[in-house]
Write a protein that holds these residues in place. Structure first.
Motif, PDB file in Angstrom:
ATOM      1  N   LYS A 133      76.325   5.716 -10.330  1.00  0.00           N
ATOM      2  CA  LYS A 133      77.110   6.195  -9.195  1.00  0.00           C
ATOM      3  C   LYS A 133      76.279   4.967  -8.640  1.00  0.00           C
ATOM      4  CE  LYS A 133      76.928  10.900  -6.867  1.00  0.00           C
ATOM      5  NZ  LYS A 133      76.237  12.435  -7.073  1.00  0.00           N
ATOM      6  N   LEU A 134      75.069   4.990  -7.869  1.00  0.00           N
ATOM      7  CA  LEU A 134      74.351   4.361  -7.268  1.00  0.00           C
ATOM      8  C   LEU A 134      75.006   2.960  -6.901  1.00  0.00           C
ATOM      9  CD1 LEU A 134      70.581   4.591  -6.863  1.00  0.00           C
ATOM     10  CD2 LEU A 134      72.154   4.791  -5.434  1.00  0.00           C
ATOM     11  N   GLU A 135      75.472   2.204  -8.108  1.00  0.00           N
ATOM     12  CA  GLU A 135      76.282   0.990  -7.891  1.00  0.00           C
ATOM     13  C   GLU A 135      77.676   0.986  -7.059  1.00  0.00           C
ATOM     14  OE1 GLU A 135      75.110  -1.866  -7.596  1.00  0.00           O
ATOM     15  OE2 GLU A 135      73.086  -1.740  -9.163  1.00  0.00           O
ATOM     16  N   LEU A 136      78.063   1.758  -7.379  1.00  0.00           N
ATOM     17  CA  LEU A 136      79.545   2.222  -6.708  1.00  0.00           C
ATOM     18  C   LEU A 136      79.656   2.945  -5.735  1.00  0.00           C
ATOM     19  CD1 LEU A 136      82.510   2.884  -7.189  1.00  0.00           C
ATOM     20  CD2 LEU A 136      82.053   5.782  -7.449  1.00  0.00           C
ATOM     21  N   LEU A 137      77.789   3.689  -5.123  1.00  0.00           N
ATOM     22  CA  LEU A 137      77.978   3.712  -3.788  1.00  0.00           C
ATOM     23  C   LEU A 137      77.700   2.385  -2.582  1.00  0.00           C
ATOM     24  CD1 LEU A 137      76.385   7.143  -3.935  1.00  0.00           C
ATOM     25  CD2 LEU A 137      78.555   6.890  -2.500  1.00  0.00           C
ATOM     26  N   MET A 138      76.989   1.753  -3.477  1.00  0.00           N
ATOM     27  CA  MET A 138      76.395   0.657  -2.560  1.00  0.00           C
ATOM     28  C   MET A 138      77.324  -0.330  -1.972  1.00  0.00           C
ATOM     29  SD  MET A 138      72.667  -0.265  -3.996  1.00  0.00           S
ATOM     30  CE  MET A 138      72.581  -0.576  -5.436  1.00  0.00           C
ATOM     31  N   GLU A 139      78.638  -0.339  -3.467  1.00  0.00           N
ATOM     32  CA  GLU A 139      79.699  -1.966  -3.478  1.00  0.00           C
ATOM     33  C   GLU A 139      80.612  -0.835  -2.114  1.00  0.00           C
ATOM     34  OE1 GLU A 139      83.079  -3.112  -6.034  1.00  0.00           O
ATOM     35  OE2 GLU A 139      81.801  -1.684  -7.497  1.00  0.00           O
ATOM     36  N   GLU A 140      80.944   0.417  -1.988  1.00  0.00           N
ATOM     37  CA  GLU A 140      82.350   0.839  -1.054  1.00  0.00           C
ATOM     38  C   GLU A 140      81.218   0.624   0.064  1.00  0.00           C
ATOM     39  OE1 GLU A 140      82.494   5.169  -2.345  1.00  0.00           O
ATOM     40  OE2 GLU A 140      83.825   4.366  -3.758  1.00  0.00           O
ATOM     41  N   ASN A 141      80.091   0.489   0.401  1.00  0.00           N
ATOM     42  CA  ASN A 141      79.172   0.751   1.562  1.00  0.00           C
ATOM     43  C   ASN A 141      78.576  -0.608   1.768  1.00  0.00           C
ATOM     44  OD1 ASN A 141      79.804   3.354   2.727  1.00  0.00           O
ATOM     45  ND2 ASN A 141      78.804   3.895   0.031  1.00  0.00           N
ATOM     46  N   ASP A 142      78.989  -1.785   0.794  1.00  0.00           N
ATOM     47  CA  ASP A 142      78.104  -2.897   0.977  1.00  0.00           C
ATOM     48  C   ASP A 142      76.740  -3.000   1.271  1.00  0.00           C
ATOM     49  OD1 ASP A 142      78.254  -5.956   0.859  1.00  0.00           O
ATOM     50  OD2 ASP A 142      79.620  -5.506   3.261  1.00  0.00           O
ATOM     51  N   GLN A 143      76.485  -2.741   0.242  1.00  0.00           N
ATOM     52  CA  GLN A 143      74.698  -2.439   0.574  1.00  0.00           C
ATOM     53  C   GLN A 143      74.090  -2.747  -1.497  1.00  0.00           C
ATOM     54  OE1 GLN A 143      75.086   1.979   0.812  1.00  0.00           O
ATOM     55  NE2 GLN A 143      73.535   1.939   2.674  1.00  0.00           N
ATOM     56  N   MET A 144      72.330  -3.530  -1.622  1.00  0.00           N
ATOM     57  CA  MET A 144      72.155  -3.471  -2.337  1.00  0.00           C
ATOM     58  C   MET A 144      70.671  -3.363  -2.749  1.00  0.00           C
ATOM     59  SD  MET A 144      70.460  -6.946  -1.462  1.00  0.00           S
ATOM     60  CE  MET A 144      69.250  -7.220  -2.693  1.00  0.00           C
ATOM     61  N   LEU A 145      70.301  -2.452  -3.549  1.00  0.00           N
ATOM     62  CA  LEU A 145      68.612  -2.255  -2.950  1.00  0.00           C
ATOM     63  C   LEU A 145      67.866  -2.915  -4.150  1.00  0.00           C
ATOM     64  CD1 LEU A 145      67.103   0.680  -4.301  1.00  0.00           C
ATOM     65  CD2 LEU A 145      67.915   0.597  -6.603  1.00  0.00           C
ATOM     66  N   ILE A 146      66.334  -3.158  -3.550  1.00  0.00           N
ATOM     67  CA  ILE A 146      65.329  -3.263  -3.781  1.00  0.00           C
ATOM     68  C   ILE A 146      64.052  -2.909  -4.243  1.00  0.00           C
ATOM     69  CG2 ILE A 146      63.735  -5.372  -3.354  1.00  0.00           C
ATOM     70  CD1 ILE A 146      65.245  -6.915  -2.300  1.00  0.00           C
ATOM     71  N   VAL A 147      63.334  -2.857  -5.412  1.00  0.00           N
ATOM     72  CA  VAL A 147      61.824  -2.305  -5.399  1.00  0.00           C
ATOM     73  C   VAL A 147      61.365  -2.808  -6.403  1.00  0.00           C
ATOM     74  CG1 VAL A 147      61.024  -0.642  -7.096  1.00  0.00           C
ATOM     75  CG2 VAL A 147      63.601   0.011  -6.925  1.00  0.00           C
ATOM     76  N   GLU A 202      70.113 -14.030  -7.440  1.00  0.00           N
ATOM     77  CA  GLU A 202      70.947 -13.274  -9.650  1.00  0.00           C
ATOM     78  C   GLU A 202      69.610 -12.257  -8.791  1.00  0.00           C
ATOM     79  OE1 GLU A 202      72.644 -13.669 -11.911  1.00  0.00           O
ATOM     80  OE2 GLU A 202      73.196 -15.827 -11.989  1.00  0.00           O
ATOM     81  N   PRO A 203      70.224 -10.921 -10.077  1.00  0.00           N
ATOM     82  CA  PRO A 203      68.873 -10.127  -9.061  1.00  0.00           C
ATOM     83  C   PRO A 203      67.756 -10.289 -10.484  1.00  0.00           C
ATOM     84  CG  PRO A 203      70.780  -9.608  -9.754  1.00  0.00           C
ATOM     85  CD  PRO A 203      71.102 -10.888  -9.902  1.00  0.00           C
ATOM     86  N   LEU A 231      52.713  -7.013  -5.797  1.00  0.00           N
ATOM     87  CA  LEU A 231      53.185  -8.270  -4.209  1.00  0.00           C
ATOM     88  C   LEU A 231      54.645  -8.340  -5.267  1.00  0.00           C
ATOM     89  CD1 LEU A 231      50.441  -9.937  -1.817  1.00  0.00           C
ATOM     90  CD2 LEU A 231      52.396  -8.280  -1.207  1.00  0.00           C
ATOM     91  N   LYS A 232      55.132  -7.546  -6.133  1.00  0.00           N
ATOM     92  CA  LYS A 232      56.247  -8.364  -7.247  1.00  0.00           C
ATOM     93  C   LYS A 232      57.191  -7.500  -6.694  1.00  0.00           C
ATOM     94  CE  LYS A 232      56.451  -7.978 -12.373  1.00  0.00           C
ATOM     95  NZ  LYS A 232      55.659  -7.948 -13.790  1.00  0.00           N
ATOM     96  N   ILE A 233      58.988  -7.902  -6.819  1.00  0.00           N
ATOM     97  CA  ILE A 233      59.557  -7.532  -7.334  1.00  0.00           C
ATOM     98  C   ILE A 233      59.931  -7.301  -8.783  1.00  0.00           C
ATOM     99  CG2 ILE A 233      61.940  -7.055  -7.100  1.00  0.00           C
ATOM    100  CD1 ILE A 233      61.833  -9.252  -4.843  1.00  0.00           C
ATOM    101  N   ILE A 234      60.781  -5.412  -8.649  1.00  0.00           N
ATOM    102  CA  ILE A 234      60.526  -5.255  -9.988  1.00  0.00           C
ATOM    103  C   ILE A 234      61.633  -4.909 -10.304  1.00  0.00           C
ATOM    104  CG2 ILE A 234      59.974  -2.520 -11.369  1.00  0.00           C
ATOM    105  CD1 ILE A 234      58.406  -2.262  -9.719  1.00  0.00           C
ATOM    106  N   TYR A 235      62.953  -4.861  -9.604  1.00  0.00           N
ATOM    107  CA  TYR A 235      63.964  -4.373  -9.515  1.00  0.00           C
ATOM    108  C   TYR A 235      65.144  -4.828  -8.373  1.00  0.00           C
ATOM    109  CZ  TYR A 235      68.514  -2.082 -11.121  1.00  0.00           C
ATOM    110  OH  TYR A 235      69.888  -2.014 -10.477  1.00  0.00           O
ATOM    111  N   THR A 236      65.942  -5.418  -8.907  1.00  0.00           N
ATOM    112  CA  THR A 236      66.968  -5.752  -7.633  1.00  0.00           C
ATOM    113  C   THR A 236      68.596  -5.495  -8.285  1.00  0.00           C
ATOM    114  OG1 THR A 236      65.749  -7.733  -6.757  1.00  0.00           O
ATOM    115  CG2 THR A 236      67.770  -7.525  -6.388  1.00  0.00           C
ATOM    116  N   SER A 237      69.522  -5.190  -8.052  1.00  0.00           N
ATOM    117  CA  SER A 237      70.526  -4.501  -8.218  1.00  0.00           C
ATOM    118  C   SER A 237      71.380  -5.810  -8.130  1.00  0.00           C
ATOM    119  CB  SER A 237      71.099  -3.898  -7.270  1.00  0.00           C
ATOM    120  OG  SER A 237      71.486  -3.665  -5.732  1.00  0.00           O
TER     121      SER A 237
END
Length: 252
Positions: free
Chosen positions: A35-49, A71-72, A55-61
């Motif tokens: 659901k999140l990926e669909l919403l972000m695709e529709e609104n030109d968004q991305m997510l980072i955790v 590359e995520p 000081l570590k990126i755990i997740y990138t959509s």
């Protein structure tokens, strides 16, 4: 406007779902992620955790490829910085420093949440630049270990025309501002020009109007005019109040 305004409570649901695992077990086929990926695709968004404590990126959509050409699985803070427009690098660096200040305060208190929100131009895969809204939501969690986690939403806001010499900026504990971007939200910020910021920074370094005029190759009259404009725009009574507020916000 963007295509599909939506309730950011879904990001709080996301946090509740994956926090117990330290955001290490995020599945692309999980219902909430689909659901999140669909919403972000529709609104030109991305997510980072990110785990700010480490000081570590755990997740990138996966949309980081579409928006930035990253590359995520390989994303890291240096790659994000490499995509920043050269003219925005200084402010981006100040924002990173402010995030670390917020992280320290939250970790010491071992409770609470904070928000840093601003716009920065980022390079697209085709080499052109797009204005991105960075919404950085930080919070303390004792599980699965004591840490300050950071959920960042990047939104392409090319649809919004930022007033000349202005940028969106908010830092503080009003986390109700962590919401879908609107014109009212994006108009929160500063309307100081680059030259006015430069003069404020020189004043904060202890320079007089005469010294500033000499360094910038302008007249004292021009420097004093800038100083008056700064006071009018900020509504402050003394330039020291301006410098204090900007330092507190992480903009100096």
């Amino acid at each position: 406007m963007l295509n599909t305004p939506y309730d950011y409570s879904i990001y709080h649901d996301f946090i509740e779902s994956y926090l117990p695992f330290g955001f290490l077990k995020i599945g692309a086929e999980d219902p909430i992620m689909r659901k999140l990926e669909l919403l972000m695709e529709e609104n030109d968004q991305m997510l980072i955790v990110m785990d700010l404590t480490q000081l570590k990126i755990i997740y990138t959509s996966k949309r980081s490829m579409d928006m930035l050409g990253i590359e995520p699985e390989t994303n890291d803070p240096q790659k994000m910085m490499s995509k920043v427009h050269p003219e925005d690098l200084h402010r981006f660096g100040l924002g990173r420093s402010k995030l670390l200040d917020l992280e320290k305060d939250l970790f010491i208190s071992q409770k609470g949440a904070a928000l840093l929100s601003t716009n920065v131009r980022m390079q697209k895969p085709d080499g052109e630049y797009a204005d991105h809204l960075f919404q950085c939501y930080l919070f303390y969690s004792p599980i699965p270990h004591k840490a300050i986690y950071y959920v960042q939403i990047n939104t392409n806001i090319e649809w919004f025309t930022m007033p000349r010499d202005a940028f969106h900026y908010y830092v503080g504990d009003d986390v109700s501002l962590f919401k879908f971007p609107t014109e009212a939200l994006l108009n929160l910020g500063h309307h100081l020009t680059c030259r006015e910021f430069e003069i404020i920074e020189l004043i904060s370094n202890g320079m007089t109007s005469e010294q500033i005029a000499e360094q910038l190759f302008v007249s004292i009259h021009t420097v004093n005019t800038h100083r008056r404009n700064i006071m009018e725009k900020t509504g402050k009574h003394h330039i020291s109040e301006v410098t204090y507020d900007l330092m507190k916000q992480g903009l100096l």
